[in-house]
Scaffold this active site. Structure first.
Site, PDB file in Angstrom:
ATOM      1  N   HIS A  98       0.840  -1.209   0.000  1.00  9.77           N
ATOM      2  CA  HIS A  98       0.000   0.000   0.000  1.00  9.77           C
ATOM      3  C   HIS A  98       0.864   1.243   0.000  1.00  9.77           C
ATOM      4  O   HIS A  98       1.993   1.240   0.490  1.00  9.77           O
ATOM      5  CB  HIS A  98      -0.942   0.011   1.205  1.00  9.77           C
ATOM      6  CG  HIS A  98      -0.221  -0.020   2.521  1.00  9.77           C
ATOM      7  ND1 HIS A  98       0.276  -1.179   3.067  1.00  9.77           N
ATOM      8  CD2 HIS A  98       0.106   0.966   3.379  1.00  9.77           C
ATOM      9  CE1 HIS A  98       0.869  -0.905   4.210  1.00  9.77           C
ATOM     10  NE2 HIS A  98       0.794   0.392   4.421  1.00  9.77           N
ATOM     11  N   HIS A 100       0.726   5.420   1.034  1.00 12.28           N
ATOM     12  CA  HIS A 100       0.038   6.470   1.793  1.00 12.28           C
ATOM     13  C   HIS A 100       0.055   7.770   0.994  1.00 12.28           C
ATOM     14  O   HIS A 100       1.096   8.151   0.457  1.00 12.28           O
ATOM     15  CB  HIS A 100       0.764   6.757   3.115  1.00 12.28           C
ATOM     16  CG  HIS A 100       0.815   5.618   4.075  1.00 12.28           C
ATOM     17  ND1 HIS A 100       0.000   5.551   5.183  1.00 12.28           N
ATOM     18  CD2 HIS A 100       1.586   4.499   4.111  1.00 12.28           C
ATOM     19  CE1 HIS A 100       0.279   4.447   5.863  1.00 12.28           C
ATOM     20  NE2 HIS A 100       1.234   3.788   5.229  1.00 12.28           N
TER      21      HIS A 100
HETATM   22  P1  AMP Z   1       2.090   0.889   7.272  1.00 13.97           P
HETATM   23  O1  AMP Z   1       2.799   1.350   8.524  1.00 13.97           O
HETATM   24  O2  AMP Z   1       2.649   1.536   6.046  1.00 13.97           O
HETATM   25  O3  AMP Z   1       2.008  -0.617   7.177  1.00 13.97           O
HETATM   26  O4  AMP Z   1       0.640   1.481   7.422  1.00 13.97           O
HETATM   27  C1  AMP Z   1      -0.492   0.721   7.675  1.00 13.97           C
HETATM   28  C2  AMP Z   1      -1.641   1.699   7.772  1.00 13.97           C
HETATM   29  O5  AMP Z   1      -2.854   0.987   7.674  1.00 13.97           O
HETATM   30  C3  AMP Z   1      -1.687   2.484   9.086  1.00 13.97           C
HETATM   31  O6  AMP Z   1      -1.564   3.877   8.810  1.00 13.97           O
HETATM   32  C4  AMP Z   1      -3.052   2.128   9.671  1.00 13.97           C
HETATM   33  O7  AMP Z   1      -3.691   3.213  10.304  1.00 13.97           O
HETATM   34  C5  AMP Z   1      -3.809   1.651   8.446  1.00 13.97           C
HETATM   35  N1  AMP Z   1      -4.897   0.712   8.718  1.00 13.97           N
HETATM   36  C6  AMP Z   1      -4.834  -0.430   9.431  1.00 13.97           C
HETATM   37  N2  AMP Z   1      -6.031  -1.049   9.443  1.00 13.97           N
HETATM   38  C7  AMP Z   1      -6.865  -0.273   8.708  1.00 13.97           C
HETATM   39  C8  AMP Z   1      -8.247  -0.364   8.339  1.00 13.97           C
HETATM   40  N3  AMP Z   1      -9.010  -1.380   8.743  1.00 13.97           N
HETATM   41  N4  AMP Z   1      -8.764   0.619   7.569  1.00 13.97           N
HETATM   42  C9  AMP Z   1      -8.004   1.640   7.163  1.00 13.97           C
HETATM   43  N5  AMP Z   1      -6.699   1.785   7.471  1.00 13.97           N
HETATM   44  C10 AMP Z   1      -6.140   0.850   8.233  1.00 13.97           C
END
Ligand code: AMP
Length: 137
Positions: A98, A100
């Site tokens: 993913h 951001h």
């Molecule tokens: P990363 O640190 O790049 O793996 O970021 C993972 C992101 O996913 C974090 O910013 C979380 O807040 C987000 N996240 C986790 N679960 C969910 C969810 N169910 N819906 C939306 N965002 C999520």
């Protein structure tokens, strides 16, 4: 092991969706760093950038641009960050690829990824040589 993002793709858990096509999905981050903080995921459950086939790299990049443009037009931020974490050491928590998109406003101080360091020309030359030696892999 099914990731939380695969469960969103399947509709098993809710998300505030922004855009969807065959290969990608975008929705709001549930713990936003800023208002409008969005994620763009590759639908297949692959952990990081190096695991993606070229067509998914392209698809996520195109969706990232599309969603970023909508965020800019809607929220009128002063700028935005595009951030993509690979590996726990880099801050990755969800091991499903993913990107951001984080809208930024002057003085918000919401994201600072690194402290500028220093390196000699010899240091830079040496590391450039090390990396270039692997560029064809
Ligand atoms: P990363 O640190 O790049 O793996 O970021 C993972 C992101 O996913 C974090 O910013 C979380 O807040 C987000 N996240 C986790 N679960 C969910 C969810 N169910 N819906 C939306 N965002 C999520």
């Amino acid at each position: 092991m099914t990731s939380v993002f695969t469960r969103i793709v399947r509709g098993e858990i809710p998300a505030f969706k922004l855009y969807e096509d065959d290969l990608t999905l975008s929705f709001l981050d549930i713990n936003p760093a800023a208002r409008g903080h969005a994620l763009v995921i590759a639908k297949p459950e692959l952990p990081g950038l190096l695991d993606l086939p070229p067509e998914l790299v392209s698809a996520v990049a195109l969706t990232t641009q599309r969603v970023a443009r909508a965020i800019v037009n809607a929220l009128k931020p002063d700028g935005f960050n595009v951030i993509q974490n690979n590996g726990a050491a880099a801050g990755q928590v969800v091991f499903h690829y993913h990107v951001h998109i984080i809208p930024r406003w002057e003085g918000d101080r919401s994201v600072k990824l690194w402290r500028p360091g220093t390196a000699s020309a010899d240091d830079l030359r040496a590391v450039a040589d090390e990396i270039r030696a692997h560029m064809q892999e």
